[in-house]
Design a protein around this motif. Structure first.
Motif, PDB file in Angstrom:
ATOM      1  N   VAL A   1     -28.225 -21.470 -14.672  1.00 44.13           N
ATOM      2  CA  VAL A   1     -29.369 -21.075 -15.497  1.00 44.13           C
ATOM      3  C   VAL A   1     -30.566 -20.774 -14.601  1.00 44.13           C
ATOM      4  O   VAL A   1     -30.618 -21.172 -13.425  1.00 44.13           O
ATOM      5  CB  VAL A   1     -29.743 -22.186 -16.509  1.00 44.13           C
ATOM      6  N   SER A   2     -31.526 -20.100 -15.171  1.00 43.97           N
ATOM      7  CA  SER A   2     -32.778 -19.852 -14.465  1.00 43.97           C
ATOM      8  C   SER A   2     -33.491 -21.180 -14.193  1.00 43.97           C
ATOM      9  O   SER A   2     -33.393 -22.129 -14.978  1.00 43.97           O
ATOM     10  CB  SER A   2     -33.659 -18.938 -15.311  1.00 43.97           C
ATOM     11  N   ARG A   3     -34.218 -21.236 -13.089  1.00 44.48           N
ATOM     12  CA  ARG A   3     -34.954 -22.467 -12.774  1.00 44.48           C
ATOM     13  C   ARG A   3     -36.043 -22.737 -13.806  1.00 44.48           C
ATOM     14  O   ARG A   3     -36.572 -23.864 -13.879  1.00 44.48           O
ATOM     15  CB  ARG A   3     -35.564 -22.368 -11.387  1.00 44.48           C
TER      16      ARG A   3
ATOM     17  N   THR B   1     -18.948  -9.224 -16.545  1.00 45.90           N
ATOM     18  CA  THR B   1     -19.428  -8.295 -15.527  1.00 45.90           C
ATOM     19  C   THR B   1     -19.255  -8.909 -14.139  1.00 45.90           C
ATOM     20  O   THR B   1     -18.705 -10.004 -13.993  1.00 45.90           O
ATOM     21  CB  THR B   1     -20.901  -7.934 -15.810  1.00 45.90           C
ATOM     22  N   ASP B   2     -19.730  -8.206 -13.124  1.00 43.36           N
ATOM     23  CA  ASP B   2     -19.551  -8.671 -11.749  1.00 43.36           C
ATOM     24  C   ASP B   2     -20.548  -9.787 -11.418  1.00 43.36           C
ATOM     25  O   ASP B   2     -21.477 -10.071 -12.172  1.00 43.36           O
ATOM     26  CB  ASP B   2     -19.710  -7.505 -10.770  1.00 43.36           C
ATOM     27  N   VAL B   3     -20.326 -10.415 -10.256  1.00 38.85           N
ATOM     28  CA  VAL B   3     -21.151 -11.560  -9.858  1.00 38.85           C
ATOM     29  C   VAL B   3     -22.637 -11.207  -9.733  1.00 38.85           C
ATOM     30  O   VAL B   3     -23.493 -11.948 -10.242  1.00 38.85           O
ATOM     31  CB  VAL B   3     -20.619 -12.166  -8.544  1.00 38.85           C
TER      32      VAL B   3
ATOM     33  N   HIS C   1     -28.141 -11.847 -11.945  1.00 37.54           N
ATOM     34  CA  HIS C   1     -29.390 -11.246 -12.424  1.00 37.54           C
ATOM     35  C   HIS C   1     -29.682 -11.688 -13.857  1.00 37.54           C
ATOM     36  O   HIS C   1     -30.834 -12.052 -14.182  1.00 37.54           O
ATOM     37  CB  HIS C   1     -29.311  -9.726 -12.345  1.00 37.54           C
ATOM     38  N   LEU C   2     -28.680 -11.661 -14.721  1.00 35.39           N
ATOM     39  CA  LEU C   2     -28.896 -12.029 -16.126  1.00 35.39           C
ATOM     40  C   LEU C   2     -29.325 -13.483 -16.254  1.00 35.39           C
ATOM     41  O   LEU C   2     -30.159 -13.818 -17.103  1.00 35.39           O
ATOM     42  CB  LEU C   2     -27.610 -11.782 -16.922  1.00 35.39           C
TER      43      LEU C   2
ATOM     44  N   VAL D   1     -24.667 -18.491 -17.275  1.00 36.58           N
ATOM     45  CA  VAL D   1     -23.454 -18.069 -16.583  1.00 36.58           C
ATOM     46  C   VAL D   1     -22.501 -19.247 -16.438  1.00 36.58           C
ATOM     47  O   VAL D   1     -22.897 -20.329 -15.989  1.00 36.58           O
ATOM     48  CB  VAL D   1     -23.792 -17.498 -15.189  1.00 36.58           C
ATOM     49  N   LEU D   2     -21.248 -19.033 -16.805  1.00 37.17           N
ATOM     50  CA  LEU D   2     -20.197 -20.018 -16.542  1.00 37.17           C
ATOM     51  C   LEU D   2     -19.736 -19.837 -15.095  1.00 37.17           C
ATOM     52  O   LEU D   2     -19.380 -18.730 -14.686  1.00 37.17           O
ATOM     53  CB  LEU D   2     -19.028 -19.810 -17.502  1.00 37.17           C
TER      54      LEU D   2
END
Length: 331
Positions: free
Chosen positions: A191-193, A243-245, A250-251, A259-260
């Motif tokens: 996750v985002s910080r 999608t790719d890494v 970025h998401l 992101v898992l």
């Protein structure tokens, strides 16, 4: 490839003239096997993509080479004669042997001696494994999101080893490869910080019910396992970006998705990795090899050490392992 069976005929004992005939080839044995397996010439023609008259003519030429009728044909189908049984028995030995020879030849032609050819899906082991082996042996690598593609390349001799993974409760892939489990790892989230859960020691899957998700692609059962875990947690996941890494990263960084990720992942700047409470999703790192792959004991040992090193580089995972024995690198 041809089997050169010469056959001559003399009309009289004193007249030893021989007449040229075609050579028997593997494709002819495949025709004999196909007719026997199908039980009729018409069915065999359909399986082989040939017109029935063409297959019938071919079968007659084969019978002339072998000196007799191979099948008794009537309205009930085609049944091998005694000669047909003999030829069929030999065909069932020769055809697999020829296929094995071809595969071994391809493998030999593509094997750089004395090195290793390793394929991998997205995972934590490949870099460390290459680093450990390349100091003494030549290594070539190939990556793909498709484990099935990589497994097939190993089976057909284009690779020696494959590093891939499977959901924690799934069996090893079927086929001719030999498999070793390198580790059993939990799946964490990235996750985002700035995310509200970024500072948590761990987070329940149900606490993320309102999130959008991002994962890297694969052809295993992980998507179904994720959906099942969410259902057990009482929700259906929303949008899932496959999608790719870099895009997943970025998401997560911009707060668009959770992101898992594998527990050995090294978060980029601006991202935080958080364990899922109770490890509702698990991932096994697997090493598959061709039965003739070089030095398997060494490669298995080095793969496990590469995974152990990846765990040590992940403080979040190392701390989680202290509280959750039974996971991590296998013995």
């Amino acid at each position: 490839m041809s089997l050169f069976l010469t056959y001559g005929h003399c009309s009289e004992e004193t007249n030893r003239l021989t007449f040229p005939v075609m050579d028997l080839e593997l494709r002819h044995l495949r025709i004999v096997r196909e007719v026997a397996d199908a039980g009729s010439v018409s069915k065999a023609a359909s399986r082989l993509g040939l017109a029935q008259p063409a297959l019938t003519a071919q079968l007659k030429r084969i019978e002339r080479v072998l000196g007799g009728t191979l099948f008794e044909r009537d309205r009930h189908g085609a049944r091998p004669t005694r000669l047909g049984e003999l030829v069929l028995a030999r065909a069932r030995v020769l055809l697999p042997a020829a296929k094995e020879l071809q595969e071994e030849a391809v493998r030999f032609a593509h094997t750089p001696s004395p090195g290793f050819r390793i394929g991998a899906t997205n995972g934590p082991i490949l870099g460390g494994l290459v680093d450990r082996i390349a100091a003494e042996r030549a290594v070539t690598t190939y990556t793909s999101w498709s484990a099935q593609e990589l497994n097939g390349m190993v089976e057909h001799g284009r690779l020696d080893y494959v590093l891939t993974g499977a959901c924690g409760d799934a069996g090893v892939p079927s086929g001719a490869l030999l498999w070793e489990t390198i580790s059993l790892d939990p799946v964490f989230v990235l996750v985002s910080r700035d995310h509200s859960m970024a500072g948590a020691k761990e987070v329940g899957l149900a606490d993320l019910a309102g999130e959008q998700w991002a994962v890297t692609p694969g052809d295993g059962c992980f998507a179904d396992c994720f959906a099942t875990a969410c259902a057990r947690a009482g929700f259906t996941p929303g949008t899932i970006y496959e999608t790719d890494v870099p895009t997943c990263t970025h998401l997560a960084r911009v707060g668009r998705a959770v992101v898992l990720c594998q527990a050995t992942h090294q978060p980029a700047a601006g991202l935080v990795m958080v364990p899922l409470a109770g490890a509702p999703l698990r991932w096994r790192q697997l090493l598959g090899r061709h039965p003739t792959a070089p030095d398997p004991a060494c490669v298995v040992t080095q793969a496990r050490q590469a995974h152990h090193d990846a765990v040590r580089r992940s403080p979040v995972y190392a701390d989680w392992l202290d509280r959750n024995p039974g996971y991590g690198t296998t013995a």
